[in-house]
Structure formats: C-alpha cells, structure tokens
Design a protein around this motif. Sequence first.
Motif, PDB file in Angstrom:
ATOM      1  N   ILE A  54       0.839  -1.203   0.000  1.00 35.03           N
ATOM      2  CA  ILE A  54       0.000   0.000   0.000  1.00 35.03           C
ATOM      3  C   ILE A  54       0.869   1.246   0.000  1.00 35.03           C
ATOM      4  CG2 ILE A  54      -1.735   1.306   1.289  1.00 35.03           C
ATOM      5  CD1 ILE A  54      -2.578  -1.411   2.525  1.00 35.03           C
ATOM      6  N   ASP A  55       0.587   2.140  -0.937  1.00 37.55           N
ATOM      7  CA  ASP A  55       1.244   3.437  -0.984  1.00 37.55           C
ATOM      8  C   ASP A  55       0.592   4.342   0.060  1.00 37.55           C
ATOM      9  OD1 ASP A  55       2.327   5.941  -1.658  1.00 37.55           O
ATOM     10  OD2 ASP A  55       2.313   5.474  -3.788  1.00 37.55           O
ATOM     11  N   GLY A  56       1.390   5.165   0.687  1.00 36.40           N
ATOM     12  CA  GLY A  56       0.875   6.072   1.704  1.00 36.40           C
ATOM     13  C   GLY A  56      -0.013   7.163   1.155  1.00 36.40           C
ATOM     14  N   CYS A  57       0.129   7.466  -0.125  1.00 35.10           N
ATOM     15  CA  CYS A  57      -0.622   8.564  -0.737  1.00 35.10           C
ATOM     16  C   CYS A  57      -1.609   7.999  -1.759  1.00 35.10           C
ATOM     17  CB  CYS A  57       0.354   9.527  -1.408  1.00 35.10           C
ATOM     18  SG  CYS A  57      -0.445  10.945  -2.150  1.00 35.10           S
ATOM     19  N   LEU A  58      -2.877   7.990  -1.390  1.00 33.84           N
ATOM     20  CA  LEU A  58      -3.934   7.528  -2.284  1.00 33.84           C
ATOM     21  C   LEU A  58      -4.888   8.685  -2.539  1.00 33.84           C
ATOM     22  CD1 LEU A  58      -4.627   4.064  -0.605  1.00 33.84           C
ATOM     23  CD2 LEU A  58      -3.294   4.520  -2.676  1.00 33.84           C
ATOM     24  N   PRO A  59      -5.605   8.670  -3.664  1.00 41.27           N
ATOM     25  CA  PRO A  59      -6.453   9.825  -3.982  1.00 41.27           C
ATOM     26  C   PRO A  59      -7.690   9.969  -3.110  1.00 41.27           C
ATOM     27  CG  PRO A  59      -6.687   8.118  -5.648  1.00 41.27           C
ATOM     28  CD  PRO A  59      -5.581   7.686  -4.736  1.00 41.27           C
ATOM     29  N   ASP A  60      -8.182   8.867  -2.530  1.00 37.92           N
ATOM     30  CA  ASP A  60      -9.431   8.961  -1.777  1.00 37.92           C
ATOM     31  C   ASP A  60      -9.245   8.924  -0.256  1.00 37.92           C
ATOM     32  OD1 ASP A  60      -8.601   6.345  -2.215  1.00 37.92           O
ATOM     33  OD2 ASP A  60     -10.599   5.570  -2.640  1.00 37.92           O
ATOM     34  N   ILE A  61      -8.217   8.252   0.233  1.00 43.27           N
ATOM     35  CA  ILE A  61      -7.873   8.264   1.657  1.00 43.27           C
ATOM     36  C   ILE A  61      -6.363   8.102   1.779  1.00 43.27           C
ATOM     37  CG2 ILE A  61     -10.091   7.322   2.442  1.00 43.27           C
ATOM     38  CD1 ILE A  61      -8.710   4.632   2.882  1.00 43.27           C
ATOM     39  N   ILE A  62      -5.828   8.321   2.958  1.00 44.29           N
ATOM     40  CA  ILE A  62      -4.403   8.068   3.129  1.00 44.29           C
ATOM     41  C   ILE A  62      -4.196   6.564   3.336  1.00 44.29           C
ATOM     42  CG2 ILE A  62      -3.851  10.375   3.998  1.00 44.29           C
ATOM     43  CD1 ILE A  62      -3.763   9.203   6.828  1.00 44.29           C
ATOM     44  N   GLY A  63      -3.026   6.092   2.941  1.00 42.22           N
ATOM     45  CA  GLY A  63      -2.735   4.665   3.014  1.00 42.22           C
ATOM     46  C   GLY A  63      -2.875   4.084   4.404  1.00 42.22           C
ATOM     47  N   ILE A  64      -2.566   4.887   5.418  1.00 43.42           N
ATOM     48  CA  ILE A  64      -2.694   4.432   6.805  1.00 43.42           C
ATOM     49  C   ILE A  64      -4.129   3.993   7.092  1.00 43.42           C
ATOM     50  CG2 ILE A  64      -2.661   5.214   9.210  1.00 43.42           C
ATOM     51  CD1 ILE A  64      -0.278   7.039   8.380  1.00 43.42           C
ATOM     52  N   ASP A  65      -5.094   4.762   6.602  1.00 44.49           N
ATOM     53  CA  ASP A  65      -6.492   4.416   6.839  1.00 44.49           C
ATOM     54  C   ASP A  65      -6.874   3.108   6.145  1.00 44.49           C
ATOM     55  OD1 ASP A  65      -6.879   6.614   8.453  1.00 44.49           O
ATOM     56  OD2 ASP A  65      -7.659   7.867   6.825  1.00 44.49           O
ATOM     57  N   LEU A  66      -6.292   2.847   4.993  1.00 42.96           N
ATOM     58  CA  LEU A  66      -6.561   1.580   4.312  1.00 42.96           C
ATOM     59  C   LEU A  66      -5.961   0.415   5.102  1.00 42.96           C
ATOM     60  CD1 LEU A  66      -7.758  -0.022   1.992  1.00 42.96           C
ATOM     61  CD2 LEU A  66      -5.658   0.452   0.682  1.00 42.96           C
ATOM     62  N   VAL A  67      -4.768   0.594   5.625  1.00 41.28           N
ATOM     63  CA  VAL A  67      -4.159  -0.451   6.465  1.00 41.28           C
ATOM     64  C   VAL A  67      -5.064  -0.742   7.662  1.00 41.28           C
ATOM     65  CG1 VAL A  67      -2.212  -1.041   7.962  1.00 41.28           C
ATOM     66  CG2 VAL A  67      -1.783   0.055   5.767  1.00 41.28           C
ATOM     67  N   LEU A  68      -5.545   0.299   8.307  1.00 41.17           N
ATOM     68  CA  LEU A  68      -6.419   0.120   9.469  1.00 41.17           C
ATOM     69  C   LEU A  68      -7.709  -0.602   9.085  1.00 41.17           C
ATOM     70  CD1 LEU A  68      -5.888   3.566  11.212  1.00 41.17           C
ATOM     71  CD2 LEU A  68      -5.024   1.333  11.970  1.00 41.17           C
ATOM     72  N   TRP A  69      -8.276  -0.265   7.942  1.00 39.38           N
ATOM     73  CA  TRP A  69      -9.486  -0.944   7.465  1.00 39.38           C
ATOM     74  C   TRP A  69      -9.216  -2.428   7.247  1.00 39.38           C
ATOM     75  CZ3 TRP A  69     -10.729  -3.665   3.029  1.00 39.38           C
ATOM     76  CH2 TRP A  69     -12.089  -3.954   2.852  1.00 39.38           C
TER      77      TRP A  69
END
Length: 134
Positions: A54-69
């Motif tokens: 996962i890249d830290g910079c995504l267009p819809d959320i930050i990568g950290i939030d995707l990791v948490l999800w």
Amino acid sequence: MALIYSILLVGNDKEFCNYFIGIAKLTGVLIESVHDADSAKQFLREKEFDAIIIDGCLPDIIGIDLVLWIKNELKNNKPICFISAGYADAKSFKNIKQDLSIDFFLNKPLSTSDIISLIENLFEETGNRKNKQV
C-alpha cells in the motif's frame, strides 16, 4: 508445480505501479494493481491475496487508513508493506510501523533491488515475518 504468490499493489501513481509490476514479474509473483482505496477494498472483499502493498498517498484516503481498514474490518493477517516518501526520519518510521503493526515499511524511491528484496522477504518460509525491515 511451483507455488505462485499473489500480491495486491495499491498505489495512485500508475507509472510506479507499472514499474513495480515489471520488476515483480522477474520474481514470478502475480501482481494486480489498483489506484485507490475503494477499488482496493472491492478487490480484497472478492479475492484472496498472499500479500498487500500500500502506498501512503492515495487519492481517496491516506494509506494508513486503508491499512487500518484491512486490519479491523477484514481481520487480515497477510503480510502488508507500506511504501511512502513521507516518513523519512527514523522516529516516524518506527512509530508508523509499530502503530500499524505492519510487516514491512519502505521509503520511496524504490530501486529494482528494493522491490526484489521486498518480494523475497514477503514470502520467506520462516513463519515469522512480523516487523522485519527490508
């Protein structure tokens, strides 16, 4: 028959994803890439992957939030690598890695050898990949 691993690569930069995929092909892994978190969530609900990058910079959320999800909603225990250009200092690196309980963290830019080493480490057979630094 050789075991083939699959990776989901989530990154907003299509050129970077194509670069990563081109190098990963040399290692024999299968990589699918998506360019936003919504697409990643859909893929992860529908398919099983052996690892996620996962890249830290995504267009819809930050990568950290995707990791948490992934950790909270999917209860996924597959190896996760977080890549970013935004956490260059040692303290930030240590904090993000511990807070997210991710397996690997790499700073951009990535070289060919960084990518190959990451893929090899993602799938080593020691059974204990947690918090290993590439």
